[in-house]
Every structure is written in C-alpha cells, then in structure tokens.
Design an enzyme around this catalytic site. Structure first.
Site, PDB file in Angstrom:
ATOM      1  N   MET A   1      -2.462 -14.280  -4.640  1.00 27.90           N
ATOM      2  CA  MET A   1      -1.168 -14.092  -4.004  1.00 27.90           C
ATOM      3  C   MET A   1      -1.059 -14.746  -2.626  1.00 27.90           C
ATOM      4  O   MET A   1       0.001 -14.709  -1.998  1.00 27.90           O
ATOM      5  CB  MET A   1      -0.838 -12.605  -3.915  1.00 27.90           C
ATOM      6  CG  MET A   1      -0.597 -11.970  -5.273  1.00 27.90           C
ATOM      7  SD  MET A   1       0.674 -12.847  -6.213  1.00 27.90           S
ATOM      8  CE  MET A   1       0.609 -11.955  -7.766  1.00 27.90           C
TER       9      MET A   1
ATOM     10  N   ASN B   1       2.170  -4.135  -6.047  1.00 28.39           N
ATOM     11  CA  ASN B   1       1.151  -3.192  -5.588  1.00 28.39           C
ATOM     12  C   ASN B   1      -0.040  -3.874  -4.917  1.00 28.39           C
ATOM     13  O   ASN B   1      -0.841  -3.211  -4.271  1.00 28.39           O
ATOM     14  CB  ASN B   1       0.678  -2.387  -6.813  1.00 28.39           C
ATOM     15  CG  ASN B   1      -0.602  -1.643  -6.581  1.00 28.39           C
ATOM     16  OD1 ASN B   1      -0.641  -0.635  -5.885  1.00 28.39           O
ATOM     17  ND2 ASN B   1      -1.688  -2.136  -7.167  1.00 28.39           N
TER      18      ASN B   1
ATOM     19  N   SER C   1       2.906   2.309   2.263  1.00 27.83           N
ATOM     20  CA  SER C   1       1.922   3.230   2.826  1.00 27.83           C
ATOM     21  C   SER C   1       2.519   3.998   3.994  1.00 27.83           C
ATOM     22  O   SER C   1       3.450   3.531   4.655  1.00 27.83           O
ATOM     23  CB  SER C   1       0.709   2.434   3.313  1.00 27.83           C
ATOM     24  OG  SER C   1      -0.157   3.227   4.104  1.00 27.83           O
TER      25      SER C   1
ATOM     26  N   TYR D   1      -3.091  -4.772   8.649  1.00 24.58           N
ATOM     27  CA  TYR D   1      -2.599  -4.126   7.429  1.00 24.58           C
ATOM     28  C   TYR D   1      -1.311  -3.350   7.688  1.00 24.58           C
ATOM     29  O   TYR D   1      -0.334  -3.476   6.940  1.00 24.58           O
ATOM     30  CB  TYR D   1      -3.675  -3.183   6.885  1.00 24.58           C
ATOM     31  CG  TYR D   1      -3.246  -2.365   5.684  1.00 24.58           C
ATOM     32  CD1 TYR D   1      -3.260  -2.924   4.413  1.00 24.58           C
ATOM     33  CD2 TYR D   1      -2.815  -1.047   5.824  1.00 24.58           C
ATOM     34  CE1 TYR D   1      -2.873  -2.174   3.300  1.00 24.58           C
ATOM     35  CE2 TYR D   1      -2.428  -0.300   4.723  1.00 24.58           C
ATOM     36  CZ  TYR D   1      -2.463  -0.864   3.471  1.00 24.58           C
ATOM     37  OH  TYR D   1      -2.059  -0.123   2.380  1.00 24.58           O
TER      38      TYR D   1
ATOM     39  N   LYS E   1       2.759  -3.536   6.093  1.00 23.14           N
ATOM     40  CA  LYS E   1       3.478  -2.434   5.460  1.00 23.14           C
ATOM     41  C   LYS E   1       4.777  -2.123   6.199  1.00 23.14           C
ATOM     42  O   LYS E   1       5.785  -1.759   5.571  1.00 23.14           O
ATOM     43  CB  LYS E   1       2.579  -1.196   5.379  1.00 23.14           C
ATOM     44  CG  LYS E   1       1.387  -1.365   4.444  1.00 23.14           C
ATOM     45  CD  LYS E   1       1.819  -1.696   3.015  1.00 23.14           C
ATOM     46  CE  LYS E   1       0.671  -1.744   2.052  1.00 23.14           C
ATOM     47  NZ  LYS E   1       1.081  -2.041   0.666  1.00 23.14           N
TER      48      LYS E   1
ATOM     49  N   ILE F   1      -5.589   7.322  -0.564  1.00 23.62           N
ATOM     50  CA  ILE F   1      -5.854   7.479  -1.993  1.00 23.62           C
ATOM     51  C   ILE F   1      -7.322   7.162  -2.255  1.00 23.62           C
ATOM     52  O   ILE F   1      -7.907   6.258  -1.644  1.00 23.62           O
ATOM     53  CB  ILE F   1      -4.946   6.546  -2.822  1.00 23.62           C
ATOM     54  CG1 ILE F   1      -3.457   6.772  -2.439  1.00 23.62           C
ATOM     55  CG2 ILE F   1      -5.159   6.777  -4.305  1.00 23.62           C
ATOM     56  CD1 ILE F   1      -2.948   8.171  -2.652  1.00 23.62           C
TER      57      ILE F   1
ATOM     58  N   THR G   1      -9.261   5.430  -3.936  1.00 28.54           N
ATOM     59  CA  THR G   1      -9.751   4.225  -4.598  1.00 28.54           C
ATOM     60  C   THR G   1     -11.115   3.856  -4.016  1.00 28.54           C
ATOM     61  O   THR G   1     -11.450   4.223  -2.884  1.00 28.54           O
ATOM     62  CB  THR G   1      -8.785   3.051  -4.396  1.00 28.54           C
ATOM     63  OG1 THR G   1      -8.708   2.734  -2.999  1.00 28.54           O
ATOM     64  CG2 THR G   1      -7.387   3.388  -4.911  1.00 28.54           C
TER      65      THR G   1
END
Length: 287
Positions: A92, A118, A169, A182, A186, A217, A219
C-alpha cells in the site's frame, strides 16, 4: 470550559449510550453472497474479519503484503463457508497497488458491496526522534492509500448501495506518547472520512461510511509493541472484527470498541488536563 458545555457533553455521552441500546439489529443473512474487499487481512483484525465474513457466506477478496499467508487465510475462508475467497498481494506504499487491488476485486466479484480498509504500515513504538521520512511513508500507507481506494471503489459502492468501512483508532481522537507518526495518520483518517460522510449525505449518496474507533486490541503485533510498557487492557481481535462487520452491515456512522473508548474521547474534551495526566502515566518511560 464552561459548566454548560460540560453538561452538554455529558448529555451527549448519555444519549450515545442510549442509542447503542437501540442500534439497528444485525441480520447475518444480509451478508450471504455479499462482495467484500478487506485490506490488511493476513493477520490480526483483518484476518478475523475475513473469517467472520466467510462464515456468513460472503464473497471475499483479501489483501496484504505476504502472498503465502494470504493463501492460507483464503483457504480457511473457503472451509468456513465463503462463496468465494480470493487474494492479491499488494504494497500500500506503492502508487499503483491500491488501485490494482480494487480493480482486481471489481473484476473477480463483479462489483463491491463492502470496502473494509484496515491495513497499517509498521511503525516503532518509541519517542519520535525526527524521522520525517518514516512519517511521510506511513502517511502514504495508512492514509493516502485509503482515500485512493475509496475513490476507486465509490462508483461500484454507489451502484450496490454499499458501505465503506474505515478502521481507525482511539489514537486518532486523543494523542498518545510513543506513536506520533501513527496517531497523525489516524487523525487524518478521521478528519477526511468524517468530512466525506457529510458530503455523501448532502449529495444523497447510496454509500454509507462507518468510522470504527478501536482501543488496544490483542493482536500479536500490538502486544509485542506494548509489552512491559503499558498496563492498558487489550481486547479480543475476533470480537473487534465482529463489531466492525456489524457496524458496516447496519450502516452505522461510528463504532467505538470497547465502549469506554467513547467515554475517553468525550472526557478528553471535558477534562483535558486530567486525561493528559492519565495518558502519560499509563506508560512506562525508560530513557
């Protein structure tokens, strides 16, 4: 901030929670045969969304950078009941890959009912030390590719009365230490797609936009970054994925998961100094 404003914001919070109790009911049959493109779907929340869509009998295209892992996810999707499960590897950060992925999905599925954006690029969990190039690259992956894919898919979504689902987020609503690049991406997502929500509504568009605000989350990538740095609770990726899917399927404009992320975003506006203190003291800093 004046007392009246604080009361007003508190009332909005209560109203939001009341609306959540009466939100549109989810009919899983509505996703049977639905044509879905999910990005960032080789692992984490995206992978879990692919499995949920598969179990509902959707037709799915998944994408991420690792082709071998995508193949494994697609095979599992077929075993779970997906009518179709196709994959395409893509970067991307590339100028052309975001368009290539949408074109692939449109060709293989004959159109789109859901575009679920996502994906994120890797970013260090540390104090920012002036790496402007990384921030520029991350903005390309986490933001510009989103708007590129959304624009490419909009005509098909318009024809299908479709939905655009943006995974964002809490860090796009309240800044946090250690994630300056980051969190900037967002904030950009929330601003752009919030504005686009208004514009599509004003044009009486058939396309709904759902902006999903997530807390921490569990992950693998997230847990590795925050290990030993914060005691903030993490919530299950599979549950987050299901909530995102339901939000898109019921065409709700926003999701806050877990629920207290909404309270935190509102509290920031009412008591900024307190939330700032809590945020800074939720992390361990070892210079």
């Amino acid at each position: 901030m004046g007392t009246f404003t604080k009361i007003l914001l508190a009332s909005i919070c209560v109203a939001f929670l009341a609306v959540k109790w009466t939100s549109p009911s989810f009919n899983k049959e509505s996703l049977k045969g639905a044509r879905v493109l999910v990005t960032g779907s080789s692992t984490g929340i995206g992978e879990q969304m692919a499995y949920h869509y598969a179990s509902f009998g959707a037709q799915i295209v998944i994408t991420a950078r690792r082709e071998k892992v995508l193949q494994q996810v697609a095979e599992k999707c077929l075993s779970l009941g997906a009518q179709k499960a196709l994959y395409i590897a893509a970067d991307m950060a590339s100028e052309s890959d975001p368009d290539k992925v949408v074109d692939f999905a449109l060709e293989k599925l004959g159109g789109l009912d859901y575009l679920v954006l996502n994906h994120i690029g890797p970013s260090p969990f540390s104090m920012w030390e002036g790496d402007v190039e990384h921030t520029r690259w991350l903005m390309k992956v986490n933001f510009f590719s989103y708007i590129q894919m959304a624009w490419k898919a909009l005509p098909s979504l318009e024809q299908s009365n479709g939905s655009l689902v943006i995974v964002s987020s809490l860090l796009g609503k309240m800044p946090s230490p250690f994630v300056a690049p980051y969190t900037s991406t967002k904030f950009a997502l929330n601003g752009f797609f919030g504005a686009l929500q208004h514009e599509l509504s004003m044009k009486k568009s058939n396309v709904s936009i759902s902006i999903c605000t997530l807390g921490l989350i569990d992950t693998e990538a997230a847990m590795e970054k925050v290990k030993g740095v914060t005691s903030v609770p993490a919530y299950p990726a599979t549950e987050a994925a299901m909530n995102i899917i339901i939000t898109g399927a019921t065409r709700q404009s926003e999701l806050f998961y877990p629920w207290f992320t909404y309270i935190m975003s509102i509290t920031k506006e009412i008591f900024p100094s307190i939330t700032g203190y809590i945020m800074q003291n939720s992390y361990t800093y070892n210079p």
